[in-house]
Scaffold this active site. Structure first.
Site, PDB file in Angstrom:
ATOM      1  CG  PHE A  12      50.265  74.155  65.975  1.00  0.00           C
ATOM      2  CD1 PHE A  12      50.832  74.247  66.769  1.00  0.00           C
ATOM      3  CD2 PHE A  12      50.974  72.945  65.595  1.00  0.00           C
ATOM      4  CE1 PHE A  12      51.918  74.144  68.270  1.00  0.00           C
ATOM      5  CE2 PHE A  12      51.990  72.867  66.873  1.00  0.00           C
ATOM      6  CZ  PHE A  12      52.129  72.825  68.116  1.00  0.00           C
TER       7      PHE A  12
ATOM      8  CG  ASP B  65      52.345  81.968  67.268  1.00  0.00           C
ATOM      9  OD1 ASP B  65      51.945  82.958  66.703  1.00  0.00           O
ATOM     10  OD2 ASP B  65      51.990  80.692  67.512  1.00  0.00           O
TER      11      ASP B  65
ATOM     12  CD  GLU C 156      62.894  81.019  71.018  1.00  0.00           C
ATOM     13  OE1 GLU C 156      62.883  80.108  70.287  1.00  0.00           O
ATOM     14  OE2 GLU C 156      62.247  82.015  71.490  1.00  0.00           O
ATOM     15  CG  ASP C 157      62.004  76.818  68.128  1.00  0.00           C
ATOM     16  OD1 ASP C 157      61.754  77.812  68.802  1.00  0.00           O
ATOM     17  OD2 ASP C 157      61.417  75.977  68.345  1.00  0.00           O
TER      18      ASP C 157
ATOM     19  NE  ARG D   4      60.170  69.068  72.076  1.00  0.00           N
ATOM     20  CZ  ARG D   4      60.214  69.875  71.816  1.00  0.00           C
ATOM     21  NH1 ARG D   4      60.298  70.827  71.654  1.00  0.00           N
ATOM     22  NH2 ARG D   4      59.327  70.614  73.746  1.00  0.00           N
TER      23      ARG D   4
HETATM   24  O1  LIG Z   1      56.493  83.948  70.116  1.00  0.00           O
HETATM   25  P1  LIG Z   1      55.510  83.078  71.151  1.00  0.00           P
HETATM   26  O2  LIG Z   1      54.399  83.379  71.078  1.00  0.00           O
HETATM   27  O3  LIG Z   1      56.317  83.442  72.520  1.00  0.00           O
HETATM   28  O4  LIG Z   1      55.921  81.053  70.964  1.00  0.00           O
HETATM   29  C1  LIG Z   1      56.994  80.642  71.009  1.00  0.00           C
HETATM   30  C2  LIG Z   1      58.322  79.937  71.110  1.00  0.00           C
HETATM   31  O5  LIG Z   1      57.753  78.666  71.687  1.00  0.00           O
HETATM   32  C3  LIG Z   1      57.653  77.932  71.362  1.00  0.00           C
HETATM   33  O6  LIG Z   1      58.349  77.460  72.679  1.00  0.00           O
HETATM   34  P2  LIG Z   1      57.597  76.505  73.866  1.00  0.00           P
HETATM   35  O7  LIG Z   1      57.670  77.886  74.745  1.00  0.00           O
HETATM   36  O8  LIG Z   1      56.383  76.104  73.592  1.00  0.00           O
HETATM   37  O9  LIG Z   1      58.668  75.836  74.483  1.00  0.00           O
HETATM   38  P3  LIG Z   1      59.458  74.190  73.812  1.00  0.00           P
HETATM   39  O10 LIG Z   1      60.860  75.383  73.024  1.00  0.00           O
HETATM   40  O11 LIG Z   1      60.243  73.934  74.644  1.00  0.00           O
HETATM   41  O12 LIG Z   1      58.643  73.967  72.764  1.00  0.00           O
HETATM   42  C4  LIG Z   1      58.819  78.730  70.466  1.00  0.00           C
HETATM   43  O13 LIG Z   1      60.500  77.298  70.760  1.00  0.00           O
HETATM   44  C5  LIG Z   1      59.160  79.952  71.300  1.00  0.00           C
HETATM   45  O14 LIG Z   1      60.513  79.432  71.928  1.00  0.00           O
HETATM   46  N1  LIG Z   2      54.844  73.179  67.312  1.00  0.00           N
HETATM   47  C1  LIG Z   2      55.128  74.779  67.525  1.00  0.00           C
HETATM   48  N2  LIG Z   2      54.895  75.883  68.950  1.00  0.00           N
HETATM   49  C2  LIG Z   2      54.477  76.597  68.454  1.00  0.00           C
HETATM   50  N3  LIG Z   2      54.662  77.629  69.411  1.00  0.00           N
HETATM   51  C3  LIG Z   2      53.940  78.782  68.840  1.00  0.00           C
HETATM   52  N4  LIG Z   2      53.859  78.699  67.227  1.00  0.00           N
HETATM   53  C4  LIG Z   2      54.327  76.950  68.089  1.00  0.00           C
HETATM   54  C5  LIG Z   2      53.566  76.714  66.654  1.00  0.00           C
HETATM   55  O1  LIG Z   2      53.339  76.438  64.986  1.00  0.00           O
HETATM   56  N5  LIG Z   2      54.291  75.292  66.633  1.00  0.00           N
HETATM   57 MG   LIG Z   3      61.100  77.121  72.407  1.00  0.00          MG
END
Ligand SMILES: O=P(O)(O)OC[C@H]1O[C@H](OP(=O)(O)OP(=O)(O)O)[C@H](O)[C@@H]1O
Ligand SMILES: Nc1nc2[nH]cnc2c(=O)[nH]1
Ligand SMILES: [Mg+2]
Length: 186
Positions: A158, A109, A105-106, A171
Site C-alpha cells: 500500500f 491496482d 491515473e495515479d 496526498r
Molecule cells: O485498480 P483499482 O483497484 O480500481 O484501484 C485504483 C484506483 O483506486 C484509487 O482511487 P480511489 O477510488 O481510492 O479514490 P481517490 O483517487 O480519490 O483516492 C486510485 O486513484 C485509482 O483510481
Molecule cells: N493510496 C493508495 N490507494 C490505492 N488504491 C489502490 N491501490 C492503492 C495503494 O496502494 N495506495
Molecule cells: Mg483515483
C-alpha cells in the site's frame, strides 16, 4: 527544502519513489505522449482525486497543447476488496465524441476502476482512447487492460503520497512511500 521519510515522524516505512525519480519519469512519458499526439488535439482526463498531481506535472511536461477535464468515480466493494461496481460522482464537462482522449491515473491496482472507465468512455465514441498511469501493481498486470504508458511497476504494497491517500491523508507528499504498519493497524 526536501521532505523525506524522517519528516513524516514514524508514519512512513520507506520512500519507494523519490520526487526526482517521478520528475524524470514524467519527462520521459511526456516525450512519448508528445510524439504520439503531434499535430492532434488532445484531451487529458484525470481521475479524481488521486491523479491530481500526475495530471498537473504531466501536463506541464508536455509540449503538446492539451485541454483538461476530470472525472470522479467511486467503486463499491466489501471492505478493501473492490467489486468493480462503479458510480460516477462527477462526469466530464465536455463531449468526447471524435476527440483524442488520454486517461491519466495515479495507480492501477485491481484494474477494476480503469476497466470500467475504458468501457464507459469508449462508448462515447472518442477518436482514440489511451491510458497513462504513474504506478501499476502486480494484480493489474494480470488483467487484460490496455495501458499504453506506465511509469513504474511497483510491488504489492500500500503506497501513499503524490496524490495517493490513506484515509485522505498523505496526498501532498512530493514522493511515493510505504506506510508503517501501525498507521493502518497492521
Ligand atoms: O485498480 P483499482 O483497484 O480500481 O484501484 C485504483 C484506483 O483506486 C484509487 O482511487 P480511489 O477510488 O481510492 O479514490 P481517490 O483517487 O480519490 O483516492 C486510485 O486513484 C485509482 O483510481
Ligand atoms: N493510496 C493508495 N490507494 C490505492 N488504491 C489502490 N491501490 C492503492 C495503494 O496502494 N495506495
Ligand atoms: Mg483515483
Amino acid at each position: 527544502m526536501r521532505v523525506d521519510a524522517k519528516d513524516m515522524g514514524t508514519d512512513l516505512k520507506s520512500v519507494l519513489i523519490t520526487k526526482e525519480e517521478i520528475d524524470a519519469k514524467l519527462a520521459e512519458l511526456a516525450a512519448k505522449v508528445d510524439a504520439e499526439y503531434a499535430g492532434k488535439d488532445l484531451l487529458i482526463v484525470g481521475v479524481l482525486k488521486g491523479a491530481v498531481m500526475v495530471m498537473a506535472d504531466l501536463a506541464r511536461a508536455l509540449s503538446t497543447p492539451v485541454t483538461m477535464d476530470w472525472m470522479a468515480v467511486s467503486s463499491y466493494g466489501a471492505g478493501t476488496q473492490s467489486s468493480g461496481v462503479v458510480r460516477i460522482l462527477k462526469d466530464l464537462d465536455t463531449d468526447i465524441k471524435g476527440k483524442h482522449v488520454l486517461i491519466v491515473e495515479d495507480i492501477i491496482d485491481s484494474g477494476l476502476t480503469l476497466s470500467w472507465l475504458l468501457s464507459n468512455l469508449g462508448s462515447r465514441e472518442p477518436a482514440s482512447l489511451e491510458v497513462c498511469t504513474l504506478l501499476r501493481k502486480p494484480e493489474a498486470a494480470k488483467v487484460a487492460i490496455d495501458v499504453k504508458w506506465i511509469g513504474f511497476d511497483i510491488p504489492n504494497e500500500f503506497v501513499v503520497g503524490y496524490g495517493l491517500d490513506f484515509a485522505e491523508k498523505y496526498r501532498n507528499l512530493p514522493f511515493v512511500g510505504t506506510l508503517a504498519p501501525h498507521v493502518y493497524g497492521g
